[in-house]
Design an enzyme around this catalytic site. Structure first.
Site, mmCIF file in Angstrom:
data_model
loop_
_atom_site.group_PDB
_atom_site.id
_atom_site.type_symbol
_atom_site.label_atom_id
_atom_site.label_comp_id
_atom_site.label_asym_id
_atom_site.label_seq_id
_atom_site.Cartn_x
_atom_site.Cartn_y
_atom_site.Cartn_z
ATOM 1 N N ASP A 281 0.949 -1.515 -0.058
ATOM 2 C CA ASP A 281 0.159 -0.155 -0.022
ATOM 3 C C ASP A 281 0.929 1.240 -0.070
ATOM 4 O O ASP A 281 0.689 2.227 -1.042
ATOM 5 C CB ASP A 281 -0.908 -0.094 1.180
ATOM 6 C CG ASP A 281 -1.805 1.335 1.093
ATOM 7 O OD1 ASP A 281 -2.892 1.190 0.654
ATOM 8 O OD2 ASP A 281 -1.426 2.311 1.902
ATOM 9 N N GLY B 244 -4.889 2.516 -0.305
ATOM 10 C CA GLY B 244 -4.828 2.015 -1.672
ATOM 11 C C GLY B 244 -5.483 0.474 -1.776
ATOM 12 O O GLY B 244 -6.299 0.007 -2.712
ATOM 13 N N ASP B 245 -5.021 -0.197 -0.591
ATOM 14 C CA ASP B 245 -5.671 -1.589 -0.309
ATOM 15 C C ASP B 245 -7.120 -1.414 -0.458
ATOM 16 O O ASP B 245 -7.943 -2.279 -1.016
ATOM 17 C CB ASP B 245 -5.077 -2.264 0.926
ATOM 18 C CG ASP B 245 -3.641 -2.932 0.658
ATOM 19 O OD1 ASP B 245 -3.437 -3.432 -0.570
ATOM 20 O OD2 ASP B 245 -2.694 -2.759 1.596
ATOM 21 N N LEU B 246 -7.837 -0.717 0.456
ATOM 22 C CA LEU B 246 -9.045 -0.495 0.732
ATOM 23 C C LEU B 246 -9.807 -0.215 -0.566
ATOM 24 O O LEU B 246 -10.695 -0.699 -0.947
ATOM 25 C CB LEU B 246 -9.298 0.417 1.901
ATOM 26 C CG LEU B 246 -8.603 0.143 3.114
ATOM 27 C CD1 LEU B 246 -8.723 1.210 4.106
ATOM 28 C CD2 LEU B 246 -9.334 -1.227 3.738
ATOM 29 N N GLY C 42 -10.078 -3.129 -2.918
ATOM 30 C CA GLY C 42 -10.792 -4.057 -2.504
ATOM 31 C C GLY C 42 -12.350 -3.463 -3.043
ATOM 32 O O GLY C 42 -13.059 -4.391 -3.145
#
Length: 396
Positions: free
Chosen positions: A146, A174-176, A179
């Site tokens: 991230d 970024g991860d969230l 997702g």
């Protein structure tokens, strides 16, 4: 009390780990899908070891990081390089609706589950793949974490007190976002499947997710030719809009229209010469901040919020995380879920962000399951597959 949701009856096989994939599958689980989390046999998902903080008994401590992104899931641990692991995964995929994975590009192929194999197993399977930099292109091979992507995709250059102070966002955004985009893509592919009977392969990445939310900062560069930089807690295109000092703390205001500006001027007797338009106010932002704070610092935060409210000016405070979860408005929106964990007892998790209503009656899912222990649901999953736990092929 409802335990169902719009995706009740759908089954998701979750091969992902860390955060982007697990966040996507948690969103699908919140909507009622059965999510089976497939974890490696040597410790499970990486996030089970990410801490502190850890909670629970000393011989089986639980990571609060893992607990944040795995509610409403089942867990089975498999060695996907073993005969049993491969056969069990294949059996699950034959019965599933969705597969989610965030291996580096090529890893799933090397495990024996390339696109052709997956289509042979289940032509209607929707596949979501999340990578760091994308699944093709000259840098597809790079590992995507991230903070690295926050930097590479420009977000850190926009965040901080100034151009020489790049800062990451306080959560792995970024991860969230990847997702969230991934779950959105899965839903679109499931809808398309209703017409075609066939699944699709959905791909997204941390790079794509962050660029996808560049919004006005992106067009500022691509169209206006400007290179945006971090400038602290004030909006680059609207003024006054940001964080201001009070006598004993801070308040935030958003003055996004001429009407609101006029209300602010009238309430706090601000000068208007040189500040007649938003463009002028943006150009003279630093002066304007000083003018406003001269007025605001004469009042406590409580007094200031009251006066801003009387004037109809959008305003708020900066809450700490404990204040957020004690806030009545958060509880009114069901954003603090109570679940029963097998080791920890009753715990509180950040809540699901969607609510559903049918003819004005709320039908939102209200019963949720705690994140699972590693391999907690092996027996139930193998029974679903018609397997005998004690006779699993090649299982030690």
């Amino acid at each position: 009390m409802s335990t169902t949701g719009p995706l009740t009856g759908y089954t998701v096989i979750d091969l992902s780990r860390a955060l982007a994939g697990p966040h996507a599958t948690m969103m699908l689980a919140d909507l009622g899908a059965r999510v089976i989390k497939v974890e490696n046999v040597n410790g499970g998902d990486d996030t089970r070891g990410w801490g502190p903080p850890f909670v629970g008994p000393g011989d089986d401590r639980q990571s609060t990081y893992f607990l944040s992104c795995n509610r409403n899931k089942q867990s089975i641990s498999l060695d996907l390089k073993s005969d049993d692991g491969a056969a069990t995964l294949a059996a699950m995929l034959e019965k599933a609706d969705v597969l989610v994975e965030n291996f580096r590009p090529g890893v799933l192929d090397r495990l024996g589950f390339d696109a052709q194999k997956l289509r042979e197993l289940n032509p209607s399977l929707v596949i979501l793949s999340i990578s760091g930099f994308g699944h093709d292109g000259p840098e597809a091979w790079r590992s995507g974490y991230d903070q690295i992507l926050q930097g590479e995709a420009g977000l850190m250059s926009l965040t901080g007190s100034g151009p020489e102070d790049p800062q990451k966002v306080g959560v792995p955004i970024g991860d969230l976002l990847a997702g969230m985009y991934g779950a959105y893509g899965v839903l679109a592919a499931l809808l398309e499947r209703e017409n075609t009977g066939r699944g699709q392969h959905v791909r997204t990445s941390l790079l794509a997710a962050i660029v996808g939310v560049h919004a006005f900062q992106g067009t500022r560069q691509t169209i206006a030719g400007q290179v945006p930089h971090a400038q602290g807690n004030h909006h680059p295109s609207i003024a006054p809009y940001g964080l201001f000092r009070s006598a004993d703390g801070f308040v935030q205001i958003s003055v996004g229209s001429p009407k609101l500006w006029d209300a602010l001027v009238e309430k706090f007797k601000l000068p208007t010469e040189g500040y007649e338009t938003n463009e002028l106010r943006v150009q003279r932002r630093d002066e304007l901040i000083a003018v406003i704070e001269e007025k605001f610092t004469q009042l406590s935060t409580k007094e200031l919020l009251a006066q801003l409210g009387q004037a109809g000016i959008p305003a708020g405070i900066v809450r700490t995380m404990d204040e957020v979860y004690q806030w009545e408005q958060v509880h009114s929106q069901h954003l603090a879920l109570q679940v029963q964990h097998p080791l920890l007892g009753q715990i509180t998790l950040p809540g699901a962000p969607l609510r559903f209503f049918d003819d004005q009656q709320e039908v939102t899912r209200t019963e949720h399951a705690a994140p699972p222990l590693l391999n907690q649901d092996e027996a139930a999953i193998r029974q679903w597959l018609g397997q005998d736990v004690g006779q699993a092929v090649g299982k030690a």
